[in-house]
Design a protein around this motif. Structure first.
Motif, mmCIF file in Angstrom:
data_model
loop_
_atom_site.group_PDB
_atom_site.id
_atom_site.type_symbol
_atom_site.label_atom_id
_atom_site.label_comp_id
_atom_site.label_asym_id
_atom_site.label_seq_id
_atom_site.Cartn_x
_atom_site.Cartn_y
_atom_site.Cartn_z
ATOM 1 N N ALA A 258 0.579 -1.086 -0.105
ATOM 2 C CA ALA A 258 0.156 -0.086 0.145
ATOM 3 C C ALA A 258 0.760 1.225 -0.137
ATOM 4 C CB ALA A 258 -0.959 0.190 1.255
ATOM 5 N N GLN A 259 1.925 1.216 0.596
ATOM 6 C CA GLN A 259 2.843 2.264 0.847
ATOM 7 C C GLN A 259 3.821 2.558 -0.440
ATOM 8 O OE1 GLN A 259 3.687 4.117 4.560
ATOM 9 N NE2 GLN A 259 5.863 3.879 4.067
ATOM 10 N N SER A 260 4.726 1.565 -0.711
ATOM 11 C CA SER A 260 5.582 1.511 -1.571
ATOM 12 C C SER A 260 5.266 0.924 -3.125
ATOM 13 C CB SER A 260 6.760 0.791 -1.138
ATOM 14 O OG SER A 260 7.255 1.576 0.023
ATOM 15 N N GLY A 261 4.241 -0.041 -3.150
ATOM 16 C CA GLY A 261 3.926 -0.289 -4.413
ATOM 17 C C GLY A 261 4.037 -1.890 -4.377
ATOM 18 N N ARG A 262 3.425 -2.594 -5.486
ATOM 19 C CA ARG A 262 3.743 -4.170 -5.521
ATOM 20 C C ARG A 262 4.986 -4.487 -6.224
ATOM 21 N NH1 ARG A 262 -2.030 -6.030 -7.668
ATOM 22 N NH2 ARG A 262 -2.096 -3.647 -8.406
ATOM 23 N N MET A 263 5.205 -3.387 -6.986
ATOM 24 C CA MET A 263 6.751 -3.355 -7.650
ATOM 25 C C MET A 263 7.396 -2.341 -7.695
ATOM 26 S SD MET A 263 5.219 -2.667 -11.695
ATOM 27 C CE MET A 263 3.884 -3.530 -11.381
ATOM 28 N N HIS A 264 8.685 -2.482 -7.643
ATOM 29 C CA HIS A 264 9.549 -1.308 -7.501
ATOM 30 C C HIS A 264 9.870 -0.526 -8.789
ATOM 31 C CE1 HIS A 264 13.407 0.930 -7.002
ATOM 32 N NE2 HIS A 264 13.042 0.989 -5.764
ATOM 33 N N TRP A 265 9.986 0.625 -8.797
ATOM 34 C CA TRP A 265 9.731 1.443 -10.055
ATOM 35 C C TRP A 265 10.863 0.762 -10.975
ATOM 36 C CZ3 TRP A 265 14.134 3.898 -9.547
ATOM 37 C CH2 TRP A 265 14.744 4.345 -7.949
ATOM 38 N N SER A 266 11.869 0.425 -10.560
ATOM 39 C CA SER A 266 13.071 0.089 -11.537
ATOM 40 C C SER A 266 12.812 -1.084 -12.414
ATOM 41 C CB SER A 266 14.268 -0.256 -10.650
ATOM 42 O OG SER A 266 14.009 -1.257 -9.512
ATOM 43 N N GLN A 267 11.739 -1.761 -12.039
ATOM 44 C CA GLN A 267 11.206 -3.118 -12.639
ATOM 45 C C GLN A 267 10.622 -2.509 -13.717
ATOM 46 O OE1 GLN A 267 10.962 -6.408 -11.927
ATOM 47 N NE2 GLN A 267 11.874 -6.438 -9.666
ATOM 48 N N VAL A 268 9.941 -1.251 -14.091
ATOM 49 C CA VAL A 268 9.315 -0.683 -14.974
ATOM 50 C C VAL A 268 10.411 -0.137 -16.027
ATOM 51 C CG1 VAL A 268 7.492 0.689 -16.047
ATOM 52 C CG2 VAL A 268 7.641 -0.357 -13.641
ATOM 53 N N SER A 269 11.025 0.697 -15.894
ATOM 54 C CA SER A 269 11.937 1.539 -16.694
ATOM 55 C C SER A 269 13.298 1.950 -16.001
ATOM 56 C CB SER A 269 11.284 2.629 -17.024
ATOM 57 O OG SER A 269 12.174 3.533 -17.896
ATOM 58 N N ALA A 270 14.482 2.223 -16.646
ATOM 59 C CA ALA A 270 15.576 2.805 -16.445
ATOM 60 C C ALA A 270 15.266 4.359 -15.950
ATOM 61 C CB ALA A 270 16.661 2.727 -17.090
ATOM 62 N N ASP A 271 14.366 4.802 -16.405
ATOM 63 C CA ASP A 271 14.111 6.393 -16.584
ATOM 64 C C ASP A 271 13.114 6.738 -15.441
ATOM 65 O OD1 ASP A 271 15.990 7.184 -18.559
ATOM 66 O OD2 ASP A 271 14.302 7.102 -20.122
ATOM 67 N N ILE A 272 12.991 6.187 -14.215
ATOM 68 C CA ILE A 272 12.238 6.415 -13.333
ATOM 69 C C ILE A 272 13.188 6.570 -11.960
ATOM 70 C CG2 ILE A 272 10.149 5.714 -11.588
ATOM 71 C CD1 ILE A 272 9.272 4.119 -13.981
ATOM 72 N N LEU A 273 12.913 7.649 -11.121
ATOM 73 C CA LEU A 273 13.863 7.801 -9.727
ATOM 74 C C LEU A 273 12.670 8.508 -9.124
ATOM 75 C CD1 LEU A 273 16.506 7.457 -8.097
ATOM 76 C CD2 LEU A 273 17.229 9.669 -9.135
ATOM 77 N N TYR A 274 12.374 7.702 -7.917
ATOM 78 C CA TYR A 274 11.561 8.627 -6.907
ATOM 79 C C TYR A 274 12.156 8.066 -5.490
ATOM 80 C CZ TYR A 274 7.674 9.620 -9.969
ATOM 81 O OH TYR A 274 6.780 9.906 -11.051
ATOM 82 N N PRO A 275 12.062 8.912 -4.564
ATOM 83 C CA PRO A 275 12.586 8.683 -3.310
ATOM 84 C C PRO A 275 11.953 7.615 -2.653
ATOM 85 C CG PRO A 275 11.187 10.858 -3.127
ATOM 86 C CD PRO A 275 11.420 10.328 -4.618
ATOM 87 N N GLU A 276 12.841 6.743 -2.005
ATOM 88 C CA GLU A 276 12.120 5.545 -1.434
ATOM 89 C C GLU A 276 11.534 5.788 0.140
ATOM 90 O OE1 GLU A 276 12.388 2.628 -2.742
ATOM 91 O OE2 GLU A 276 14.132 2.723 -3.986
ATOM 92 N N HIS A 277 10.675 5.093 0.318
ATOM 93 C CA HIS A 277 9.809 5.393 1.574
ATOM 94 C C HIS A 277 9.289 4.092 1.921
ATOM 95 C CE1 HIS A 277 6.937 6.625 -1.818
ATOM 96 N NE2 HIS A 277 6.177 5.928 -1.149
ATOM 97 N N PRO A 278 10.193 2.988 2.533
ATOM 98 C CA PRO A 278 9.921 1.909 3.018
ATOM 99 C C PRO A 278 8.844 1.895 4.308
ATOM 100 C CG PRO A 278 12.195 2.143 3.225
ATOM 101 C CD PRO A 278 11.674 3.316 2.315
ATOM 102 N N VAL A 279 8.050 0.949 4.557
ATOM 103 C CA VAL A 279 7.460 0.760 5.996
ATOM 104 C C VAL A 279 8.353 0.032 6.821
ATOM 105 C CG1 VAL A 279 5.235 0.735 4.874
ATOM 106 C CG2 VAL A 279 6.402 -1.384 5.277
#
Length: 724
Positions: A258-279
């Motif tokens: 719910a907080q960080s997503g079922r998939m990490h954004w790096s799984q989708v593309s190399a052109d994504i960079l968001y700050p991590e906020h793990p629970v």
């Protein structure tokens, strides 16, 4: 003389009377004492009566009191024999005059003293010992004494099983180290007592989290990812302990997704960079188990953004407020509900298709009712409105086709992946010091908005990167300053992939374009364009340093803003009205300066001017192919970069928890190899440029501004700023 004799005779009679009285009293006292000593029974009774002691008697010590460890009932005959000796040795209290305030306050013992206690030498405080109670307390000394436990007796067997499972150090339920450590700490501090059951029954907190897990689909998640154990079937301590930990594991998974997503954004593309906020698993357990509403506490890990919540509401509408089962509605006559009016009664049509329609739209009340009533008509109306049909509430052929078409499922998928991307974004998009101000750009919609205090302050059209290697990256950064009259330093990718090949065909092409070529001592080439009206960056550049080397800027090609699809750049974002944009941002960061678009335009010229923000403004580059507009309608946009398709494929064919792993991508290369220029090319510096030393590429790109400079415009030499 007679008088004297008479007086003396009277005095003698008085003395004789006193003497006789004294002898009588003494004789009586002696006789009484002899009579008391001659009766052992009377002495025993007298000894049993507690006597007050002087207040200045020293307090007893541990050695003065010996507890009766035998708890033996003494023979009254033996007490009668031993008591006179004790009575003779302690007559002192009878001779001391005591006051009520001096009396000892310890009550006399209710039980007779034991044999052991009676055999001890006389003590000064015989009335203060209470041997009966200690004797009873120490009686069950045959077994080792266990430490006190706060676990209710009914839950102790489950607690023992939890202790065994958690202490086994296995990965049966938790394969993440931080989650395992949180479990050990949480259950250890509560003596391993279960938290989701009490006496084998579900607690209120357990019922709340179970309801939330089962409703995961409402937030675009898959309930199958958060299995709920069958507590009703768990009738043994082993089964209850196993169910306890399985539910906790599902809670961890839900909070994390719910907080960080079922998939990490790096799984989708190399052109994504968001700050991590793990629970934090410790925080999850503490928050959910102590909350008054455990369901709401677990739900709070979903994104709090308004746009996310609006998508959630639209997802419910598309699913008909249900899970959207695959049910085909048969063709048939149009169904219409007519409410009661002044001159007519309510008209409710009966049709055998209505139960399937209720299931399709998620109407749980009267599920088998065949009447097309007000509730069904309202659900149809909402469905029609959600897919941009005329909301009549009439089930006609067009509505039936829309209900059965896969297009509806495609819209649901689009909404779900957009909700997933919202989980990647920071929970706080803005900066509190500036009224939660931030910039948000939506690539598929080609729009940019400035937000403050939850309201839109300003918006404009933008041009974004072309699909493929020039796609605009998704990121969150902070805009630190604005540059008026920027120099365009052509990025190496354009230099070596486009301009140098063009020079082979036409050595003068760069001169005709107004570009300046320099060759450094190491043989590398640098191409730039000086400030001016024809500069590729226009008159203003908006700087938020990032590893992708992209930013927002003006452009001399204004005609592109009239197009519906505006993906034309090499990755940077072109802004339609940069002077207005600059004045809005400057007034947010420096409200006392009173910037206007006219004041910004007055700075246009040949020298670069930096306008630095005392407080940087967050910039959020997003990819929203589904969003709700100000009128409350669901808007869908073209998947220009194919991000939706990639994410849907991963979600449907992914590898469970592996989707959360970070994928390492190669970093962008900005190397500038040595180049041999063709003859006839004009070189501005003749090899006198930078060699292997000097400013690094990032500094040339953004000019490495200091954040402590005053906000007033400052002219400076043109700096090398590269763009993609």
């Amino acid at each position: 003389m007679r008088n004297c004799l008479n007086h003396r005779a009277g005095f003698d009679r008085v003395l004789m009377t006193v003497a006789a009285t004294f002898l009588t009293v003494s004789a009586g006292s002696a006789l009484a004492q002899d009579q008391a000593r001659s009766s052992a029974a009377e002495l025993a009774i007298e000894a049993a009566i507690p006597r007050p002691e002087p207040a200045n008697v020293p307090p007893p010590t541990a050695s003065d009191i010996k507890l009766d460890t035998t708890a033996t009932v003494q023979d009254p005959a033996k007490e009668t024999i031993k008591e006179p000796a004790k009575a003779d040795t302690a007559p002192a209290p009878d001779k001391v005059e005591t006051k009520p305030s001096d009396l000892a306050t310890t009550p006399a013992p209710e039980a007779p003293m034991s044999e052991t206690a009676k055999s001890e030498p006389a003590k000064t405080e015989p009335a203060k010992t209470e041997p009966a109670a200690p004797a009873a307390a120490t009686a069950p000394a045959a077994e080792p004494v266990k430490a006190a436990s706060n676990v209710p007796a009914a839950d102790q067997p489950v607690a023992d099983k939890l202790r065994d499972i958690i202490g086994a150090k296995t990965s049966r339920h938790f394969d993440r180290k931080n989650e395992r450590a949180a479990i050990e700490k949480f259950y250890g501090t509560r003596d391993f007592a279960p938290v989701w059951t009490q006496g084998g029954r579900l607690t209120a907190a357990a019922k709340g989290v179970i309801a939330r897990l089962k409703d995961a689909a409402s937030d675009g998640l898959n309930p199958a990812d958060y299995p709920v154990p069958e507590f009703a079937a768990a009738t043994t301590p082993d089964a209850l302990a196993d169910a306890e930990l399985k539910l906790t594991a599902s809670i961890f998974d839900y909070a994390r997704h719910a907080q960080s997503g079922r998939m990490h954004w790096s799984q989708v593309s190399a052109d994504i960079l968001y700050p991590e906020h793990p629970v934090d698993p410790n925080e999850v357990l503490a928050k959910v188990t102590t909350a008054a509403d455990a369901s709401a506490a677990l739900d709070s890990y979903n994104p709090p953004h308004k746009l996310y919540k609006e998508l959630k509401a639209k997802l419910a509408e598309l699913r008909g407020h249900g899970s959207g089962p695959v049910i085909e509605i048969a063709d048939g006559p149009a169904l219409k509900y007519t409410p009661a009016g002044k001159k007519q009664a309510e008209i409710v049509v009966d049709d055998p298709r209505v139960p399937q329609l209720r299931a399709k739209l998620g109407i749980t009340e009267n599920a088998s009712d065949t009447r097309y009533d007000a509730a069904v008509a309202e659900a149809v109306r909402k469905f029609q409105s959600g897919i941009e049909m005329k909301p009549t509430g009439i089930l006609d052929d067009k509505t039936v086709r829309a209900l059965n078409t896969p297009k509806r499922d495609k819209q649901i998928d689009t909404v779900v992946v957009n909700m997933e991307r919202w989980r990647w974004l920071p929970r706080d998009l803005g900066v509190p010091a500036l009224g939660d101000a931030y910039v948000i750009l939506n690539i598929p919609d080609y729009t940019l908005k400035v937000m403050q205090r939850g309201q839109q302050v300003w918006t404009t059209r933008v041009v974004t990167g072309k699909p493929g290697q020039h796609a605009t990256p998704l990121l969150t950064e902070t805009m630190k300053y604005i540059t008026v009259n920027p120099t365009w330093n052509v990025p190496p990718s354009i230099v070596y992939n486009e301009y140098l090949p063009a020079l082979q065909q036409d050595p003068t092409v760069l001169q005709r374009m107004g570009l300046r070529l320099e060759q450094n001592r190491d043989g590398s080439v640098h191409i730039s364009q000086p400030p001016g009206e024809a500069n590729a960056l226009g008159r203003i550049r908006f700087n938020f340093p990032n590893k992708f080397l992209v930013y927002q800027h003006d452009t001399p090609d204004k005609h592109l803003f009239a197009k519906e699809d505006r993906a034309f750049s090499h990755g940077c974002m072109r802004v339609q009205n940069p002077d207005q944009y600059a004045s809005v941002l400057l007034n947010i960061t420096m409200p006392n300066e009173k910037y206007t678009p006219e004041r910004v335009r007055s700075m246009y010229g040949k020298s670069e001017i930096d306008l630095k923000f005392p407080t940087p403004i967050p910039v959020n580059i997003t990819y929203q192919t589904a969003f709700v507009d100000d009128a409350g309608k669901l808007q869908l946009r073209k998947d220009v970069y194919g991000r939706d398709a990639t994410m849907l494929n991963i979600l449907k064919n992914g590898r469970g928890k592996d989707l959360e792993n970070v994928v390492a991508h190669s970093q962008p290369s900005y190397s500038r190899p040595a180049t041999t220029l063709p003859s006839g090319v004009a070189v501005a510096n003749n090899g006198g440029g930078f060699g292997s030393s000097g400013p690094n590429f990032f500094e040339r790109l953004f000019g490495a501004p200091t954040l402590t400079a005053p906000p007033a415009p400052i002219g400076r030499r043109p700096q090398r700023v590269f763009t993609r």
